[in-house]
Design a protein around this motif. Structure first.
Motif, PDB file in Angstrom:
ATOM      1  N   GLY A 528       0.799  -1.206   0.000  1.00 27.96           N
ATOM      2  CA  GLY A 528       0.000   0.000   0.000  1.00 27.96           C
ATOM      3  C   GLY A 528       0.835   1.261   0.000  1.00 27.96           C
ATOM      4  N   VAL A 529       0.151   2.357   0.305  1.00 24.13           N
ATOM      5  CA  VAL A 529       0.764   3.680   0.300  1.00 24.13           C
ATOM      6  C   VAL A 529       0.316   4.422   1.562  1.00 24.13           C
ATOM      7  CG1 VAL A 529       0.934   5.895  -0.890  1.00 24.13           C
ATOM      8  CG2 VAL A 529       0.804   3.780  -2.217  1.00 24.13           C
ATOM      9  N   GLU A 530       1.251   5.138   2.177  1.00 23.22           N
ATOM     10  CA  GLU A 530       0.970   5.948   3.364  1.00 23.22           C
ATOM     11  C   GLU A 530       1.366   7.396   3.095  1.00 23.22           C
ATOM     12  OE1 GLU A 530       2.120   2.184   6.270  1.00 23.22           O
ATOM     13  OE2 GLU A 530       3.615   3.681   5.688  1.00 23.22           O
ATOM     14  N   LEU A 531       0.493   8.317   3.447  1.00 23.09           N
ATOM     15  CA  LEU A 531       0.750   9.740   3.276  1.00 23.09           C
ATOM     16  C   LEU A 531       0.702  10.428   4.632  1.00 23.09           C
ATOM     17  CD1 LEU A 531      -1.609  10.498   0.237  1.00 23.09           C
ATOM     18  CD2 LEU A 531       0.790   9.805   0.167  1.00 23.09           C
ATOM     19  N   THR A 532       1.616  11.330   4.877  1.00 27.07           N
ATOM     20  CA  THR A 532       1.601  12.143   6.089  1.00 27.07           C
ATOM     21  C   THR A 532       1.882  13.590   5.715  1.00 27.07           C
ATOM     22  OG1 THR A 532       3.957  11.763   6.519  1.00 27.07           O
ATOM     23  CG2 THR A 532       2.398  10.245   7.546  1.00 27.07           C
TER      24      THR A 532
END
Length: 664
Positions: A528-532
């Motif tokens: 997946g992908v994580e954004l902060t």
């Protein structure tokens, strides 16, 4: 009380604090661990600062951790209405299991219950902390065994972060009360902090209206915790830190008489040396207990009484950092963890209330590891890597049962098992400029099954889940790559793409009608992908987090092959917008979203998506006093936390608080 066993540990520290000065003047005491290695950002850690910790609508640590999209407990309930044994912590949609796949540390000490593997969230009070660091992906270094989904590091607040006196009193919906107080004082060249918290409430109805019966009651709760911490210098660059924690938590779940209780007494001593040879040495002891009564949903009689589950955790570590110059930061050491526990429970006929069986199970597991890691700085490039070698053993396992006539019906003794696990991680951080950084990492890790998973069956009506004494350790392999940006002054943005494969994942597998068993499945694959993102512009601050996790079970021939793991949402997001002037009123609002997930491995029982909004308002009154209003789930969203064939539990409804805080 057993807490007094720990007083000698603190007595070793307090006299040392009387050494106030040396020839050069006052000794500076930090009360923290060793500095972070320069390669730490290669693993994409996320920081929750003290300002956010003190500004949560629920004032509960698990709610603050939900700011990190992808963090989850086994269920969506918080520590007021969840069964404590279901409060495992995990990341990256590697769910489907109530035990923690994330290593949670408080001042370097593993906090998971020695028997169950759950985290005592109600005892981890936000205002006692200076920050939280969340690192997704398998961990290394000390206590790396167990960090297959990531590491959550909690750091206690030092003297400079805590006021000399702090106190608060809140009153909330459904006759809820929350009281807390803390003292911090310098003692010689060191300091001592003492804090306590007590909260209770009549609770809300976790059962939907249409499913309530004559025995259905709100989820009442009451808990308290007391923490004592002392830090003292032993020289110019050496200090000793001691910490004690005592807590008790009682809850009623769904039916009258369905009461659970958990308690603990923890103590630790830590030696920090910041000289040319840096040293971090730690020893800890944990005494925990848990009890739980299960009430039948048809007869409303007691069907199971887990009357006593005492457990003990002990361990320690030593980490050394030799002086090798500015280019290298080498650290090596060893650690030990031992967990032992027993489960005593009585089973009853749900129709007549007669005793049918007495059961006793337990065991012991030990992990001893050695580790080495190095960070090599080459201009704007930092290379980091390390390895661990762990020897584990599972021993003295047993399960005994006797019938109502006290005649033995089972006496199972399980052979000792042991083995070696080699794990490691490596990463690179390249700062292209002050505003752009590239990072990448790869890692492996493992987790032993808990004593609970190995030896204790359980029932959540109408489902019975069997234990499995032959469970193998879980093993994770993963890679990730990320980009960090600082496009504007005061603003940061990060993106991470990941692929994790948890081999021999422990899951509750359906093996018959209303029957499951804990089993190793081939793998859970999560990608997946994580954004902060975070930014501050004057008095306005914004933080946001989003995680997309595509997780599937790899179980060739199994009915759940290719399906989503239980309790694993595909989307999760959180955002907090705050107006925080240095003086005057302040206001913040937090929005959280969790997508649909499934209760079971066969994707039959769905938990609908949920969108909630929290808010906090603060009005300074002068003299150190502030009036604070807090609101949880302001729009009263229905949050389904359990769904078994239509039998449901619900999460926290709209909850309002009003109170006063003092800092002086």
């Amino acid at each position: 009380m057993r807490m007094f066993r720990f007083l000698p540990l603190l007595a070793l520290v307090l006299p040392a604090a009387a050494v106030a000065e040396d020839d050069a003047g006052e000794i500076v005491v930090q009360g923290e661990g060793l500095p972070l290695p320069p390669g730490t950002p290669a693993y994409g850690a996320v920081i929750v600062d003290r300002a956010r910790l003190a500004n949560s609508a629920s004032n509960r640590i698990e709610s603050v951790l939900s700011d990190i999209a992808g963090f989850q407990q086994f269920r969506r309930s918080d520590s007021r209405s969840a069964n404590p044994s279901a409060q495992g912590a995990t990341l990256r949609a590697l769910g489907g299991n109530a035990s923690s796949r994330t290593l949670v540390l408080l001042d370097g000490v593993p906090m998971a219950d020695p028997f169950f593997g759950y985290i005592p969230f109600s005892a981890l009070v936000p205002e006692r902390l200076s920050l939280i660091r969340v690192t997704r992906g398998a961990g290394g270094g000390a206590f790396g065994a167990g960090a297959v989904a990531g590491t959550i590091e909690l750091a206690s607040a030092g003297r400079e972060a805590m006021p000399a006196l702090a106190a608060s009193a809140f009153y909330g919906s459904r006759d809820a009360t929350e009281l807390s107080a803390g003292l911090a004082t310098g003692v010689g060249g060191g300091f001592v902090t003492l804090s306590g918290r007590w909260d209770r409430g009549d609770g809300f109805q976790t059962t939907p209206f249409a499913q309530r019966g004559v025995a259905t009651v709100p989820a009442r709760y009451e808990g308290w915790s007391t923490a004592l911490r002392a830090v003292a210098p032993l020289g110019d660059d050496i200090e000793i830190q001691a910490r004690g924690l005592v807590f008790r938590d009682d809850r009623t779940l769904r039916f009258r008489g369905a009461d659970s209780g958990s308690e603990g007494q923890d103590a630790s001593v830590r030696l920090i040396a910041r000289g040319p040879w840096q040293v971090d040495a730690l020893a800890y002891l944990q005494l925990r207990n848990f009890s739980n009564v299960v009430v039948s949903s048809t007869s409303f009689r007691r069907s199971l009484d887990q009357r006593n589950t005492p457990s003990t955790g002990l361990g320690g570590k030593i980490e050394l950092r030799p002086p090798l110059g500015d280019a290298h930061l080498l650290r090596f050491g060893a650690d030990l963890r031992r967990a032992s526990g027993d489960m005593f429970e009585d089973a009853y006929n749900a129709s007549t209330g007669a005793l049918t069986a007495r059961r006793h199970a337990g065991g012991r597991q030990t992990t001893a590891g050695a580790f080495v890691e190095d960070d090599w700085t080459i201009g704007r490039l930092v290379l980091t890597g390390g390895a661990r070698a762990d020897h584990w053993s599972i021993a003295h396992g047993f399960f005994r049962a006797r019938n109502a006539a006290d005649l033995p019906t089972a006496d199972n003794r399980f052979a000792r098992r042991s083995g070696w696990e080699i794990s490691g991680r490596a990463g690179a951080l390249l700062r292209l400029s002050d505003a752009v950084a590239l990072r990448g990492a790869g890692y492996t890790g493992f987790r032993l099954p808990t004593l609970n998973e190995l030896y204790r069956p359980f029932v959540v009506f109408p489902i019975t889940t069997q234990a499995n004494a032959q469970l193998k350790p879980e093993k994770l392999k993963g890679v990730e790559a990320g980009l960090d940006l600082a496009p504007l002054p005061g603003a940061t943005f990060g993106i991470t793409a990941f692929y994790n494969r948890l081999g021999d994942a422990i899951a509750n597998v359906t093996i018959g009608a209303n029957l499951r068993q804990r089993r190793n499945v081939r793998a859970i694959v999560a990608k997946g992908v994580e954004l902060t993102g975070a930014g501050r512009w004057g008095d306005v601050a914004l933080t946001a987090s989003y995680a997309y996790s595509h997780a599937t079970v790899d179980a060739p021939g199994g009915a759940f092959d290719g399906l989503v793991p239980a309790q694993s949402p595909r989307h999760a997001a959180s955002a907090t917008l705050a107006w925080e002037p240095r003086r005057g009123p302040a206001l913040s609002a937090t929005l959280r979203y969790v997508a649909r997930q499934y209760e079971d491995d066969l994707q039959v029982d769905a938990l609908p998506h949920a969108l909630t909004v929290d808010a906090v308002a603060r009005l300074p009154l002068g003299g150190g006093f502030s009036l604070v209003a807090r609101g949880e789930n302001l729009f009263d969203e229905t949050v389904v936390t359990r769904n078994v064939a239509g039998s449901m539990d619900l999460g926290t409804p709209r909850t309002l608080w009003i109170g006063v805080k003092f800092e002086g």
